[in-house]
Write an enzyme that holds these catalytic residues in place. Structure first.
Site, PDB file in Angstrom:
ATOM      1  N   HIS A  20      -4.512   3.980   9.091  1.00 53.92           N
ATOM      2  CA  HIS A  20      -4.904   2.823   8.264  1.00 53.92           C
ATOM      3  C   HIS A  20      -3.811   1.763   8.287  1.00 53.92           C
ATOM      4  O   HIS A  20      -4.092   0.566   8.489  1.00 53.92           O
ATOM      5  CB  HIS A  20      -5.167   3.291   6.828  1.00 53.92           C
ATOM      6  CG  HIS A  20      -5.273   2.177   5.841  1.00 53.92           C
ATOM      7  ND1 HIS A  20      -6.470   1.602   5.492  1.00 53.92           N
ATOM      8  CD2 HIS A  20      -4.314   1.517   5.118  1.00 53.92           C
ATOM      9  CE1 HIS A  20      -6.257   0.644   4.611  1.00 53.92           C
ATOM     10  NE2 HIS A  20      -4.955   0.570   4.363  1.00 53.92           N
ATOM     11  N   GLU A  21      -2.550   2.179   8.079  1.00 52.14           N
ATOM     12  CA  GLU A  21      -1.439   1.221   8.083  1.00 52.14           C
ATOM     13  C   GLU A  21      -1.276   0.569   9.453  1.00 52.14           C
ATOM     14  O   GLU A  21      -0.966  -0.621   9.556  1.00 52.14           O
ATOM     15  CB  GLU A  21      -0.142   1.919   7.666  1.00 52.14           C
ATOM     16  CG  GLU A  21      -0.140   2.460   6.251  1.00 52.14           C
ATOM     17  CD  GLU A  21      -0.394   1.380   5.211  1.00 52.14           C
ATOM     18  OE1 GLU A  21      -0.001   0.214   5.434  1.00 52.14           O
ATOM     19  OE2 GLU A  21      -1.003   1.689   4.171  1.00 52.14           O
TER      20      GLU A  21
ATOM     21  N   HIS B 228      -3.514  -2.314   9.912  1.00 54.11           N
ATOM     22  CA  HIS B 228      -2.973  -3.584   9.407  1.00 54.11           C
ATOM     23  C   HIS B 228      -2.098  -4.244  10.466  1.00 54.11           C
ATOM     24  O   HIS B 228      -2.155  -5.466  10.656  1.00 54.11           O
ATOM     25  CB  HIS B 228      -2.138  -3.336   8.142  1.00 54.11           C
ATOM     26  CG  HIS B 228      -2.955  -3.062   6.925  1.00 54.11           C
ATOM     27  ND1 HIS B 228      -3.938  -3.912   6.479  1.00 54.11           N
ATOM     28  CD2 HIS B 228      -2.935  -2.029   6.030  1.00 54.11           C
ATOM     29  CE1 HIS B 228      -4.479  -3.435   5.378  1.00 54.11           C
ATOM     30  NE2 HIS B 228      -3.889  -2.282   5.090  1.00 54.11           N
TER      31      HIS B 228
ATOM     32  N   GLU C   7      -8.294  -4.565   4.048  1.00 46.92           N
ATOM     33  CA  GLU C   7      -8.251  -3.120   3.779  1.00 46.92           C
ATOM     34  C   GLU C   7      -9.453  -2.403   4.383  1.00 46.92           C
ATOM     35  O   GLU C   7      -9.319  -1.313   4.948  1.00 46.92           O
ATOM     36  CB  GLU C   7      -8.188  -2.868   2.267  1.00 46.92           C
ATOM     37  CG  GLU C   7      -6.893  -3.277   1.610  1.00 46.92           C
ATOM     38  CD  GLU C   7      -5.689  -2.530   2.141  1.00 46.92           C
ATOM     39  OE1 GLU C   7      -5.818  -1.327   2.461  1.00 46.92           O
ATOM     40  OE2 GLU C   7      -4.628  -3.154   2.257  1.00 46.92           O
TER      41      GLU C   7
ATOM     42  N   ASP D  59      -9.227   0.464   7.177  1.00 46.32           N
ATOM     43  CA  ASP D  59      -9.879   1.766   6.992  1.00 46.32           C
ATOM     44  C   ASP D  59     -10.711   2.141   8.218  1.00 46.32           C
ATOM     45  O   ASP D  59     -10.690   3.296   8.678  1.00 46.32           O
ATOM     46  CB  ASP D  59     -10.792   1.741   5.759  1.00 46.32           C
ATOM     47  CG  ASP D  59     -10.030   1.952   4.461  1.00 46.32           C
ATOM     48  OD1 ASP D  59      -8.847   2.341   4.527  1.00 46.32           O
ATOM     49  OD2 ASP D  59     -10.616   1.729   3.386  1.00 46.32           O
TER      50      ASP D  59
END
Length: 402
Positions: A266-267, A270, A341, A345
């Site tokens: 997930h990070e 980003h 976000e 995800d």
């Protein structure tokens, strides 16, 4: 003009109080109903924690408002009358840092209460009083040293440039970027002990994950955060090749390897989507708006305050209104952030393979449980405060059966 400034801050207070009161009522009503994601006992405890935090924020907001009134009423004048230096540079730095020190002292009781009453009551606080005092003193000294340097820089810009507000924005924006670059190093130096990840298998899997997105880092590190707090967290810090992946030891302890990889996926989402640069651009926009507004205030405001437009007055007014402008920008930043976000995800679940969505969903559920995050919120509160979508919406987007 002074009435306008005071009215804007008063409106900010009223909206802040309204969102907190609505959130408290919403939680108190829903926490006694059927539990969501958590066991009934955990659901009730998370609700009680959420209410307690909002009550504290209400008291804090009232105190901040009184402090604001005090500063514009007599506080700035008191500082300029009681701080005596012949050197104009030192005089300006001393007044601004005096303002910062007094505000820090006022906030100390709230920090103590949150740490040793609220967090202790709900099982988060692992820090000793000695550790907290040491951390507070280190933060205080760093604020004095680096804050004085920044104030000096802004003073020189105001004193030497007609478009001082534009060049001050450039200077402060550069400082913000520098802080983001140096944050992991400073945190490791003064607060958390960072050690290279010892689990070679996990380290290899994390690096394989990073290679898929082209993320280059200086290593994967583990923070001994559990000596202070029981919450789970991880972060990527720095820029370029100096980037670090930092995992809280609490996160490694509570999540399985696949769940941990899903969170990191997930990070990395980003990073792959350039979200850090989007966030920097949004923060830059907010800073530019602040400096543009306060760089063009009418002289009548200073007459009403009984002050001259000295550099220290401009800087103090800027700092007094940072919370207001931040609150105004928050809904915009929240909309952008929540969109990012969801995209992160999706990428996190894709990087995790066939079971990626399930592993990420399991990790999110554990984060809710361990961090005692109440999974339901009032829509108005979400609009003004949430940078992440509510966890239930994130799970639905992942296609997980709640």
């Amino acid at each position: 003009m002074l009435m306008t400034i005071t009215g804007i801050y008063t409106l900010y207070l009223l909206i802040t109080l309204y969102t907190s009161v609505m959130q408290i009522g919403f939680i108190n009503h829903s926490k006694t109903k059927e539990a969501v994601l958590l066991t009934p006992a955990e659901f009730l405890k998370a609700g009680n924690y959420g209410v307690a935090k909002e009550k504290l924020s209400i008291v804090n907001a009232f105190v901040d408002y009184l402090i604001f009134i005090a500063w514009i009423g007599f506080g700035i004048k008191a500082l300029q009358n009681n701080i005596l230096f012949e050197n104009d540079v030192i005089y300006n730095i001393a007044i601004v840092m005096g303002f910062v020190v007094i505000n820090s002292l006022v906030s100390l009781p709230f920090a103590y209460y949150e740490k040793f009453v609220l967090d202790t009551q709900f099982g988060f606080n692992k820090s000793t009083m000695g550790q907290w005092i040491k951390d507070t003193l280190i933060s205080f000294v760093m604020t004095l040293v680096f804050g004085s340097v920044v104030v000096w820089g802004v003073y020189e810009i105001i004193s030497n440039f007609t478009l001082w507000w534009l060049w001050s924005f450039v200077f402060i924006f550069a400082v913000v970027i520098l802080i983001n670059m140096l944050y992991p190093a400073f945190r490791a130096m003064f607060f958390d002990k960072l050690t290279p990840l010892q689990d070679e298998t996990l380290d290899d899997e994390i690096k394989t994950l990073m290679d898929k997105t082209g993320f280059v880092s200086s290593g994967v590190f583990v923070s001994d955060a559990s000596k202070r707090d029981a919450r789970l967290n991880a972060y990527f810090g720095g820029f370029g090749k100096a980037k670090r992946v930092v995992l809280f030891d609490t996160l490694i302890e509570k999540l399985t390897t696949k769940e941990l990889l899903a969170v990191l996926g997930h990070e990395l989402g980003h990073f792959a989507h350039g979200d850090i640069y989007k966030n920097i651009a949004l923060v830059g926009s907010m800073l530019l708006a602040m400096f543009a507004i306060f760089g063009n205030l009418p002289d009548t405001l200073y007459l009403e305050l009984g002050l001259s437009s000295e550099p220290y007055v401009l800087m103090i007014l800027l700092m007094l209104f940072i919370p207001v402008l931040g609150f105004i920008m928050m809904p915009i930043m929240g909309i952008v952030s929540r969109h990012n976000e969801y995209a992160a995800d999706r990428m996190g679940s894709e990087l995790g393979g066939e079971a990626g969505a399930i592993e990420l969903a399991n990790a999110l559920k554990k984060l809710v449980t361990e961090n005692k995050s109440y999974p339901l919120s009032h829509p108005v509160y979400i609009f003004f405060h949430y940078t992440h979508p509510p966890v239930l919406e994130r799970l639905r987007e992942l296609g997980v059966d709640i």
